[in-house]
Each structure stands twice: as C-alpha cells, then as structure tokens.
Scaffold this motif. Structure first.
Motif, PDB file in Angstrom:
ATOM      1  N   ILE A  42       0.841  -1.204   0.000  1.00  0.00           N
ATOM      2  CA  ILE A  42       0.000   0.000   0.000  1.00  0.00           C
ATOM      3  C   ILE A  42       0.875   1.253   0.000  1.00  0.00           C
ATOM      4  O   ILE A  42       0.599   2.218  -0.716  1.00  0.00           O
ATOM      5  N   LYS A  43       1.952   1.233   0.796  1.00  0.00           N
ATOM      6  CA  LYS A  43       2.849   2.394   0.866  1.00  0.00           C
ATOM      7  C   LYS A  43       3.554   2.649  -0.463  1.00  0.00           C
ATOM      8  O   LYS A  43       3.711   3.788  -0.890  1.00  0.00           O
ATOM      9  N   GLU A  45       2.628   1.630  -3.572  1.00  0.00           N
ATOM     10  CA  GLU A  45       1.786   1.726  -4.770  1.00  0.00           C
ATOM     11  C   GLU A  45       1.485   3.172  -5.144  1.00  0.00           C
ATOM     12  O   GLU A  45       1.066   3.972  -4.318  1.00  0.00           O
ATOM     13  N   ARG A  51      -4.100   0.922  -5.160  1.00  0.00           N
ATOM     14  CA  ARG A  51      -3.919   1.146  -3.724  1.00  0.00           C
ATOM     15  C   ARG A  51      -5.240   0.928  -2.984  1.00  0.00           C
ATOM     16  O   ARG A  51      -5.291   0.277  -1.942  1.00  0.00           O
ATOM     17  N   TYR A  54      -5.950  -2.739  -2.668  1.00  0.00           N
ATOM     18  CA  TYR A  54      -5.165  -3.341  -1.591  1.00  0.00           C
ATOM     19  C   TYR A  54      -5.761  -3.010  -0.220  1.00  0.00           C
ATOM     20  O   TYR A  54      -5.833  -3.870   0.664  1.00  0.00           O
TER      21      TYR A  54
END
Length: 128
Positions: A42-43, A45, A51, A54
C-alpha cells in the motif's frame, strides 16, 4: 588424516565431482498481496485504484469476510450467521484472511460456544 584425504580423492575418481543441479524457476511473488506484506504494498503503490484495492483487501481480511470464487464478498460473519454457515450455503466460497483447517480457538469462551461463554464446565472437552 592422510587416509581420510586419500579416501576422498579415491571417491572423487570413482564417483566424479558433484554435478550442479539446475535451479527450478521460481516466480517473483513479492508483489502478490499477503497478510504480511500488504501494508508495504500500500505504501509503495502509486496508482490510486490499485492502492484502494489493496486497502479493501486488508479490510476484508480484518473482518473475516466470506468470498466466492470470483472474489465477491458474500457476507460478513455475525452473531446470527457464522462464516461456516455462509460457506456451506454458497458453493466454492471461503473465508478471506483465515487459513483453512485447524481450530480458531472458540473453546476459550470468546465467541461461538455458548456453554464456554457462560463458564459451564461441560463445555470443555468438546469440539466446539
């Protein structure tokens, strides 16, 4: 020690040196979302649509949603309807985020076993 060295050399002459075994192809699974690496994905993307996908996967796993073969959420387990009931009523469904098989620890009286929640002694020793 010299005997050992001689035996090793004798073995090399007879059997030859070790042959290198070709490595089997292993696909790169670092970008496949799992419970361990989803926060990192997530961080990293950049695409907001991916995102958000996710993030929704992470939330589904936290809630323990039941999904069908296509990945659509059938329902969320609640007091009235357990995950097992939802899975039984929909063929091919599985619980998101939970491993299949094994005991989830319901006998301790957290949820699911009415007798254990009330502290009744006969609750224990059963597969509830």
């Amino acid at each position: 020690m010299s005997k050992l060295k001689a035996l090793k050399e004798f073995g090399k002459k007879i059997f030859g040196a070790k042959k290198k075994v070709p490595e089997k192809f292993k696909p790169d699974t670092s970008k496949v979302p799992t419970s361990k690496n989803i926060d990192e994905l997530i961080k990293k993307e950049q695409d907001p649509f991916v995102r958000n996908a996710y993030i929704s996967m992470r939330e589904k796993a936290k809630r323990g949603d039941v999904v069908d073969r296509g990945g659509n959420v059938i329902g969320t387990p609640s007091k009235e309807r357990s995950a097992k009931t939802l899975i039984d009523r929909n063929r091919g469904a599985k619980q998101f985020g939970k491993k299949s098989g094994g005991r989830i620890g319901l006998r301790a009286g957290s949820k699911g076993c009415k007798l254990a929640m009330k502290g009744k002694g006969r609750a224990y020793g059963k597969n509830s």
